[in-house]
Scaffold this motif. Structure first.
Motif, PDB file in Angstrom:
ATOM      1  N   ALA A 145     -22.999 -40.427 -18.324  1.00 28.76           N
ATOM      2  CA  ALA A 145     -21.765 -40.918 -18.689  1.00 28.76           C
ATOM      3  C   ALA A 145     -20.940 -40.303 -18.044  1.00 28.76           C
ATOM      4  N   ASP A 146     -19.709 -41.125 -17.381  1.00 28.84           N
ATOM      5  CA  ASP A 146     -18.862 -40.309 -16.493  1.00 28.84           C
ATOM      6  C   ASP A 146     -17.767 -39.813 -17.456  1.00 28.84           C
ATOM      7  N   ILE A 147     -17.995 -38.123 -17.457  1.00 30.24           N
ATOM      8  CA  ILE A 147     -16.925 -37.366 -18.002  1.00 30.24           C
ATOM      9  C   ILE A 147     -16.821 -36.398 -17.152  1.00 30.24           C
ATOM     10  N   PRO A 148     -15.524 -35.714 -17.484  1.00 28.06           N
ATOM     11  CA  PRO A 148     -14.986 -34.944 -16.466  1.00 28.06           C
ATOM     12  C   PRO A 148     -15.886 -33.609 -16.187  1.00 28.06           C
ATOM     13  N   VAL A 149     -16.486 -33.059 -17.206  1.00 27.56           N
ATOM     14  CA  VAL A 149     -17.255 -31.958 -17.068  1.00 27.56           C
ATOM     15  C   VAL A 149     -18.503 -32.101 -16.368  1.00 27.56           C
ATOM     16  N   SER A 150     -19.257 -33.096 -16.491  1.00 29.37           N
ATOM     17  CA  SER A 150     -20.378 -33.697 -15.876  1.00 29.37           C
ATOM     18  C   SER A 150     -19.947 -33.901 -14.499  1.00 29.37           C
ATOM     19  N   ARG A 151     -18.815 -34.372 -14.131  1.00 27.85           N
ATOM     20  CA  ARG A 151     -18.422 -34.725 -12.732  1.00 27.85           C
ATOM     21  C   ARG A 151     -18.239 -33.464 -11.856  1.00 27.85           C
ATOM     22  N   GLU A 152     -17.755 -32.610 -12.791  1.00 32.22           N
ATOM     23  CA  GLU A 152     -17.538 -31.308 -12.096  1.00 32.22           C
ATOM     24  C   GLU A 152     -18.929 -30.398 -11.903  1.00 32.22           C
ATOM     25  N   VAL A 153     -19.608 -30.578 -12.647  1.00 33.85           N
ATOM     26  CA  VAL A 153     -21.046 -29.571 -12.203  1.00 33.85           C
ATOM     27  C   VAL A 153     -21.975 -30.398 -11.466  1.00 33.85           C
ATOM     28  N   ALA A 154     -22.114 -31.833 -11.533  1.00 35.58           N
ATOM     29  CA  ALA A 154     -22.952 -32.309 -10.669  1.00 35.58           C
ATOM     30  C   ALA A 154     -22.539 -33.170  -9.616  1.00 35.58           C
ATOM     31  N   GLY A 155     -21.338 -33.549  -9.594  1.00 35.21           N
ATOM     32  CA  GLY A 155     -20.708 -34.265  -8.313  1.00 35.21           C
ATOM     33  C   GLY A 155     -21.548 -35.600  -8.082  1.00 35.21           C
ATOM     34  N   ASP A 156     -21.712 -35.794  -6.832  1.00 35.12           N
ATOM     35  CA  ASP A 156     -22.589 -36.907  -6.316  1.00 35.12           C
ATOM     36  C   ASP A 156     -23.873 -36.957  -6.560  1.00 35.12           C
ATOM     37  N   TYR A 157     -24.381 -36.047  -7.229  1.00 39.09           N
ATOM     38  CA  TYR A 157     -25.828 -35.863  -7.671  1.00 39.09           C
ATOM     39  C   TYR A 157     -26.302 -36.793  -8.681  1.00 39.09           C
ATOM     40  N   CYS A 158     -25.417 -37.453  -9.194  1.00 38.93           N
ATOM     41  CA  CYS A 158     -25.772 -38.457 -10.151  1.00 38.93           C
ATOM     42  C   CYS A 158     -25.370 -39.798 -10.169  1.00 38.93           C
ATOM     43  N   VAL A 159     -26.014 -40.866 -10.695  1.00 38.87           N
ATOM     44  CA  VAL A 159     -25.388 -42.019 -10.753  1.00 38.87           C
ATOM     45  C   VAL A 159     -24.823 -42.278 -12.073  1.00 38.87           C
ATOM     46  N   TRP A 160     -23.546 -42.558 -12.004  1.00 41.74           N
ATOM     47  CA  TRP A 160     -22.530 -42.543 -13.024  1.00 41.74           C
ATOM     48  C   TRP A 160     -22.524 -43.954 -13.663  1.00 41.74           C
TER      49      TRP A 160
END
Length: 383
Positions: A317-332
């Motif tokens: 799920a695209d939430i700010p903290v997950s974006r911060e710690v995982a960046g482009d390594y996830c499928v959002w």
């Protein structure tokens, strides 16, 4: 300089997961660095006093599974008067669930000249109390209020939490203590490939049954496990995927528990696994086709990073903290959208080459190790 850490919540816990694991990892690393200058405390509610924990027995129990937990607590009392000048009182996050209220404790220690440092995993109890136990919200309000008033430094794990603390301090019209961002370690079992003969046969059977979507962590409202069940209904089942939830059932999840256990595919295509150790969780990560991470809010999101480290393609799920710690390594995917989650899986289901490319990209990811985390925490503590 002596560093005092109240680990009562960890020593009283019947299982080690989530924030208890963070407490364990950081405490062990600080002992490895600081030796006997690290004084672990266990609060005895009957006697209203702290007792010292034997550092070696603590490490043996939590890292080697040796010994008996109750025997790590020594007969040496630690009066509050001992924690004064040339001492640091370091509050690891889970301490807010303890019996000793920080609104009582911290002014005493501050008055004796102790330096006070807090680790704050998140402030979800303040920003999103609907996802938390009522009693926990009240306890956390006391904890964070006391530390905003008395702490010299606060350690957090993401810039998002600094922003939330800043907003809270402004609302309360208090000065925010200095905040330091220290990412959590995610390297447990990093170099160890868990073999099938190292896990129970029943776990092997579930893993080998067919490709699966994995969720790791305590089942609680803010983790949004229901979204994966909904995605199963709208397409994941037809694509041939099983669902594995690995984590204890938490609070306020009665309706979800009923839905899960009465599902016609429960224990056939949908599995709920509890009480799994680190080795078994690593095995689940290693063999997952996808790791789903659906949280509404997080302080860091260890399963997200641990999944990446073990080569699981993460749909998050695209939430700010997950974006911060995982960046482009996830499928959002957009939060609370079961069809979008299903579509993300469908794309890689149909495009195996793209799936394998993403698996290769994951090998480039490097996380903070627990040793590095412990050293960074120590530097903040020492000032």
């Amino acid at each position: 300089m002596q560093i005092y850490i109240d680990v009562s919540v960890l020593t009283l816990a019947t299982f080690v997961t989530g924030i208890q694991r963070v407490t364990r990892e950081i405490a062990v690393r600080l002992i490895q660095i600081g030796g006997e200058n690290i004084i672990l405390l266990h609060y005895n509610a009957k006697e209203n006093t702290y007792y010292r924990i034997d550092n070696k027995k603590f490490c043996d129990y939590y890292t080697k599974k040796k010994g008996i937990k109750s025997r790590m607590i020594t007969s040496r009392r630690v009066p509050l008067g001992d924690i004064g000048e040339d001492a640091v009182f370091f509050d690891l996050d889970a301490a807010w669930m303890g019996r000793v209220k920080r609104s009582y404790l911290l002014p005493i220690l501050k008055g004796q000249g102790a330096r006070i440092v807090a680790h704050v995993y998140d402030i979800i109890s303040i920003t999103h109390p609907q996802y938390c136990l009522e009693r926990g919200v009240y306890n956390f309000m006391d904890f964070i209020g006391a530390h905003l008033q008395y702490a010299d430094d606060i350690i957090v794990n993401a810039e998002v939490t600094v922003d939330e603390l800043r907003k809270l301090a402004i609302a309360l019209k208090v000065e925010l203590p200095i905040c330091h961002v220290v990412p959590l370690g995610a390297d447990f079992g990093e170099k160890e490939v868990v073999r099938s003969d190292q896990v129970p046969a029943e776990l092997q059977r579930i893993v080998d049954d067919r490709p699966y979507i994995l969720m790791v962590g305590t089942i609680e409202p803010r983790k949004n496990h229901k979204l994966v069940l909904d995605a199963y209904k709208v397409g994941l089942k037809d694509l041939g995927y099983n669902i594995i939830f690995a984590g204890n059932m938490g609070w306020n999840m009665e309706d979800f528990a009923i839905e899960l256990r009465t599902h016609p595919d429960y224990n056939q295509r949908i599995f709920h696994l509890t009480g799994k150790n680190d080795q078994e969780i690593s095995y689940l990560y290693q063999h997952a086709r996808f790791l789903a991470f659906c949280s509404y809010m997080e302080g860091f999101g260890l399963p997200l990073i641990e999944g990446i480290m073990r080569g699981a393609v993460v749909v998050a799920a695209d939430i700010p903290v997950s974006r911060e710690v995982a960046g482009d390594y996830c499928v959002w995917f957009p939060q609370d959208n079961a069809q979008a989650l299903c579509d993300a899986v469908l794309y890689y289901h149909k495009n195996e080459d793209e799936y394998l490319k993403r698996k290769e990209i994951l090998k480039e990811f490097r996380c903070t190790t627990w040793e590095q985390c412990g050293e960074l925490v120590r530097k903040v503590i020492m000032g």
